[in-house]
Scaffold this active site. Structure first.
Site, PDB file in Angstrom:
ATOM      1  N   HIS A  10      43.046  39.404  78.236  1.00 12.93           N
ATOM      2  CA  HIS A  10      43.968  40.029  79.178  1.00 12.93           C
ATOM      3  C   HIS A  10      43.861  39.379  80.563  1.00 12.93           C
ATOM      4  O   HIS A  10      44.853  38.892  81.116  1.00 12.93           O
ATOM      5  CB  HIS A  10      43.668  41.527  79.269  1.00 12.93           C
ATOM      6  CG  HIS A  10      44.525  42.241  80.251  1.00 12.93           C
ATOM      7  ND1 HIS A  10      45.642  42.946  79.883  1.00 12.93           N
ATOM      8  CD2 HIS A  10      44.455  42.335  81.600  1.00 12.93           C
ATOM      9  CE1 HIS A  10      46.212  43.442  80.963  1.00 12.93           C
ATOM     10  NE2 HIS A  10      45.514  43.089  82.026  1.00 12.93           N
ATOM     11  N   GLU A  11      42.651  39.364  81.102  1.00 12.35           N
ATOM     12  CA  GLU A  11      42.492  38.821  82.456  1.00 12.35           C
ATOM     13  C   GLU A  11      42.824  37.336  82.489  1.00 12.35           C
ATOM     14  O   GLU A  11      43.376  36.845  83.468  1.00 12.35           O
ATOM     15  CB  GLU A  11      41.078  39.078  82.982  1.00 12.35           C
ATOM     16  CG  GLU A  11      40.722  40.555  83.141  1.00 12.35           C
ATOM     17  CD  GLU A  11      41.715  41.334  83.997  1.00 12.35           C
ATOM     18  OE1 GLU A  11      42.372  40.740  84.870  1.00 12.35           O
ATOM     19  OE2 GLU A  11      41.848  42.557  83.782  1.00 12.35           O
ATOM     20  N   HIS A  23      46.384  36.775  83.081  1.00 10.42           N
ATOM     21  CA  HIS A  23      46.755  36.777  84.497  1.00 10.42           C
ATOM     22  C   HIS A  23      46.459  35.413  85.128  1.00 10.42           C
ATOM     23  O   HIS A  23      47.234  34.907  85.937  1.00 10.42           O
ATOM     24  CB  HIS A  23      45.979  37.846  85.265  1.00 10.42           C
ATOM     25  CG  HIS A  23      46.407  39.258  84.976  1.00 10.42           C
ATOM     26  ND1 HIS A  23      47.719  39.660  85.035  1.00 10.42           N
ATOM     27  CD2 HIS A  23      45.688  40.361  84.635  1.00 10.42           C
ATOM     28  CE1 HIS A  23      47.782  40.954  84.748  1.00 10.42           C
ATOM     29  NE2 HIS A  23      46.579  41.398  84.499  1.00 10.42           N
ATOM     30  N   GLU A  79      51.877  43.292  84.256  1.00  9.27           N
ATOM     31  CA  GLU A  79      50.967  43.324  83.111  1.00  9.27           C
ATOM     32  C   GLU A  79      51.594  42.773  81.833  1.00  9.27           C
ATOM     33  O   GLU A  79      50.905  42.579  80.836  1.00  9.27           O
ATOM     34  CB  GLU A  79      50.465  44.751  82.864  1.00  9.27           C
ATOM     35  CG  GLU A  79      49.662  45.360  84.014  1.00  9.27           C
ATOM     36  CD  GLU A  79      48.375  44.615  84.329  1.00  9.27           C
ATOM     37  OE1 GLU A  79      47.806  43.984  83.416  1.00  9.27           O
ATOM     38  OE2 GLU A  79      47.957  44.640  85.501  1.00  9.27           O
ATOM     39  N   TYR A  94      51.653  50.803  83.080  1.00  5.65           N
ATOM     40  CA  TYR A  94      50.828  50.368  81.943  1.00  5.65           C
ATOM     41  C   TYR A  94      51.571  50.541  80.629  1.00  5.65           C
ATOM     42  O   TYR A  94      51.619  49.628  79.798  1.00  5.65           O
ATOM     43  CB  TYR A  94      49.505  51.139  81.905  1.00  5.65           C
ATOM     44  CG  TYR A  94      48.541  50.667  82.967  1.00  5.65           C
ATOM     45  CD1 TYR A  94      47.887  49.448  82.841  1.00  5.65           C
ATOM     46  CD2 TYR A  94      48.296  51.422  84.096  1.00  5.65           C
ATOM     47  CE1 TYR A  94      47.013  48.995  83.808  1.00  5.65           C
ATOM     48  CE2 TYR A  94      47.415  50.982  85.075  1.00  5.65           C
ATOM     49  CZ  TYR A  94      46.779  49.760  84.921  1.00  5.65           C
ATOM     50  OH  TYR A  94      45.921  49.321  85.891  1.00  5.65           O
TER      51      TYR A  94
HETATM   52 ZN   LIG Z   1      45.909  43.348  84.047  1.00  7.14          ZN
END
Ligand SMILES: [Zn+2]
Ligand SMILES: *[C@@H]1O[C@H](CO)[C@@H](O)[C@H](O)[C@H]1NC(C)=O
Ligand SMILES: *[C@@H]1O[C@H](CO)[C@@H](O)[C@H](O)[C@H]1NC(C)=O
Ligand SMILES: *[C@@H]1O[C@H](CO)[C@@H](O)[C@H](O)[C@H]1NC(C)=O
Length: 681
Positions: free
Chosen positions: A467-468, A471, A496, A606
């Site tokens: 996930h990170e 980004h 996101e 989210y």
């Molecule tokens: Zn995130």
């Protein structure tokens, strides 16, 4: 263990890194902060002094854009050390700098003289290029959102309210970060906890174990401790963190925000915030959440019944009285049992297959193949701590360097305790028209290796890593003109989407095989374990997402009125939607850091972005191949490169070839059959 990834090492320090210094002393941080403020203020002053009939792109918008870039680049050198510097004085100086710069941000965003010049520029018949036009319109809209079109006295009022809001928000999170509450338990009170968990706990002289409320202590205990009284004590303490100070702050924030929105002509603060998002207004959000809730409700009911049965059975087995209720402190415990009973994922066994070095190698490999990128580790790079690695990123096809990223993966004294991506330099054009390369850092808190054991990741940590890092890629792949639109500077309810899309790779067989290997004998994860893991993705879907609906609705409810009794409102939503009451006396929202961390009015993001990330994944990647480089490249071009220079909804439409929809989400969660898609791809 890290070194072997660096097939091609280099000692060349790329030019654009020369600005990035991580060895500034506290005095230098302070001094550079003051100088930066002076420098940027001077640029604004000279734009603000222009004759209104002499404004042009070259003397107004361009210097503003260049100043923004210079400011962003310099700012992160000053505000990032607070999270990672090994020197506590540097961290404090950086926090101070951040505060000062945040105040300066507010100051600059309220510059009426500059706003008037932009309005004058807009009135001209000029042929701005699309991205420049978008920038101008955005800056004007941001000015209106600060009330720059309103009478002077109201402007002053708004200015002081937003300063107060930003101070209170910082205080709210500071209180939380500084919370040092711990509970003491005897060994028997921690029945069910693993040996490694117990070994990780500090022990008092009289043999009690010290359990803090930090995530690595709290969550495993709530999932595994089979003594309900212990879980109850922990849950009460956890959801009482900072309740005195932060409840007051939060309720102050709510009324200040409402007041500000009224001044600016919005019915509610939520509508004010949502204007800048994909969602546009609170009616759309309410609609989205209600629709979502409706579909999930029956699933949640079934899951609650199932959990109640588990509790009854356990009570009988242990000769305990069965109270016929699911309490807040039961939820994680029985949800964990659902995973054990229904899906039988042996997490203690699974973790042995995810040594950090193997995961990292697999993850970096997958990202490189999928997006057509090549990563190279920089040797002897200038970093803020020995354990930090720097990579640069090339476009594989052209060999062109496109950006750099740092990985800082292990905990340290005083370091930021969670996983996150920090943007350190924007990717955009410089004043000379040359491209400036983006730089980002991924910071995490993965267990350090010891002499006897490598760093092993739980599957959810692998997911966090993906996930990170998603980004990070969003930052790095950026190809925009203006810093204002670089990387993750997109709508909050879209930001996101790219990283959540990439989470899907940790739920698919081939990628999982590629980033796992038994840490001792190097064997692959047994198929049966892998299948069970993948099947377990739908475990507790109803309850987990209903909790997200609760938090989203609580947030919307706080921000669609002018005052709120926060604890009471949370309790009500919890009971109505989740069917599990909040524990009396607790005050969960006092530690709901999103509400003071930029997610106020936007927690729904989210769910919103997960729904649309599923659409991207299922409708394109799953259909055309999850490692299909053609789809990967299209994804990089359409979604990642565009940054904030295109509306999220337009990127989605282009990539999907149709309007985005909720269907794929429910399909993925095993809730509905996938309707035959009517997209044009
Ligand atoms: Zn995130
Ligand atoms: C909210 O936005 C939608 C378009 O996204 C619009 O049709 C609707 O009228 C808006 N509702 C309100 C109350 O502003
Ligand atoms: C980060 O990891 C350290 C060491 O494992 C742990 O003590 C700490 O609680 C973690 N921090 C957070 C916020 O999870
Ligand atoms: C939440 O905290 C505040 C401040 O301590 C307190 O007044 C309030 O009663 C708490 N709410 C509940 C439900 O305990």
């Amino acid at each position: 263990l890290w070194g072997h990834q660096a097939a091609a090492l280099t000692t060349v320090v790329p030019v654009c890194l020369l600005n990035l210094r991580w060895d500034l002393t506290p005095d230098q941080i302070k001094c550079r902060t003051d100088k930066l403020i002076q420098r940027i203020k001077k640029i604004y002053d000279s734009i603000g002094a222009l004759d209104l009939d002499k404004v042009s792109f070259e003397n107004t918008l361009k210097p503003l854009a260049d100043a923004k870039m210079e400011y962003t680049v310099s700012r992160h050198v000053l505000d990032f050390p607070q999270y990672v510097s090994p020197c506590s004085r540097a961290r404090s100086a950086s926090t101070e700098a951040d505060k000062k710069l945040s105040e300066f941000d507010v100051e600059m965003s309220m510059r009426n003289d500059v706003f008037q010049r932009l309005l004058a520029l807009q009135k001209q018949l000029n042929d701005l290029k699309p991205e420049a036009k978008r920038l101008m319109e955005r800056l004007i809209n941001l000015g209106r959102r600060k009330g720059l079109h309103l009478p002077k006295n109201i402007q002053e009022e708004i200015k002081s309210i937003s300063k107060l809001i930003s101070k209170l928000s910082i205080d709210f999170n500071k209180n939380l970060n500084e919370d040092n509450t711990y509970l003491l338990f005897g060994e028997d009170e921690l029945d069910g906890m693993s040996e490694s968990y117990m070994n990780g706990l500090e022990k008092t002289e009289d043999g009690l174990f010290k359990v803090t409320l930090k995530y690595p202590h709290y969550f495993p205990l709530m999932k595994r401790c089979c003594v309900p009284e212990t879980r109850q004590k922990m849950e009460i303490a956890f959801h009482s963190r900072c309740k005195e100070v932060n409840t007051v702050i939060l309720e102050q924030l709510i009324s200040l925000r409402a007041k500000m929105a009224k001044f600016l002509g919005f019915n509610t603060y939520a509508d004010y915030v949502l204007e800048m998002n994909m969602a546009k207004n609170s009616t759309n959000v309410a609609h989205f959440l209600d629709e979502f809730w409706k579909t999930l409700k029956p699933v949640g009911n079934q899951e609650r019944q199932y959990i109640l049965e588990l509790k009854r059975a356990e009570s009988e087995r242990l000769g305990r009285e069965f109270d016929g209720e699911i309490h807040a402190w039961d939820m994680l415990y029985y949800m964990n049992q659902v995973e054990q009973v229904k899906f039988a994922v042996d997490k203690d066994k699974l973790i042995k297959y995810f040594p950090l070095e193997v995961v990292t190698e697999g993850l970096l490999g997958i990202y490189q193949d999928l997006l057509g990128l090549t990563f190279k580790q920089v040797h002897n790079a200038h970093v803020w701590h020995d354990s930090v690695r720097l990579y640069f990123v090339l476009d594989t096809a052209s060999g062109e360097e496109i950006g750099q990223f740092y990985l800082d993966l292990h905990p340290r004294e005083g370091k930021y305790g969670h996983a996150a991506c920090f943007s350190l330099q924007p990717g955009c054009l410089g004043p000379d028209g040359e491209r400036r390369l983006p730089v980002a850092a991924m910071v995490a808190n993965f267990t350090k290796p010891t002499i006897s054991l490598p760093s092993l990741l739980q599957h959810h940590e692998v997911e966090t890593f993906f996930h990170e890092f998603g980004h990070v890629m969003h930052e790095i792949c950026t190809r925009v003109e203006f810093a204002e639109f670089s990387g993750t500077l997109v709508e909050t309810d879209f930001v996101e989407v790219p990283s959540q899309t990439l989470e899907n790779w940790v739920w698919e067989k081939e990628p999982l095989q590629r980033m796992s290997r038994h840490y001792k004998h190097g064997s692959a994860i047994p198929d049966s374990l892998l299948d069970r893991l993948i099947a377990s993705r739908v475990a507790n879907t109803g309850l987990m997402n209903l909790r997200q609906v609760v938090l989203s609705k609580v947030d919307q409810s706080f921000h669609t009125k002018s005052s709120a009794n926060t604890a009471e409102e949370f309790a009500r939503h919890c009971k109505d939607i989740l069917g599990i009451p909040a524990t009396p006396g607790t005050n969960m929202t006092a530690s709901f850091s999103h509400l003071a961390g930029g997610y106020d009015g936007q927690y729904y993001s989210y769910l919103w972005s997960e729904v649309f990330s599923m659409d991207i994944f299922f409708s394109r990647f799953k259909k055309e191949g999850i490692m299909n480089p053609k789809v990967g490249m299209e994804y990089r071009k359409v979604i990642l490169e565009a940054g904030g220079s295109v509306d999220g909804v337009d990127m989605l439409k282009e990539f999907l070839g149709r309007e985005p929809s909720q269907t794929a989400f429910f399909h993925c969660k095993g809730l509905t059959k996938l309707e035959s898609p009517h997209n044009s791809h």
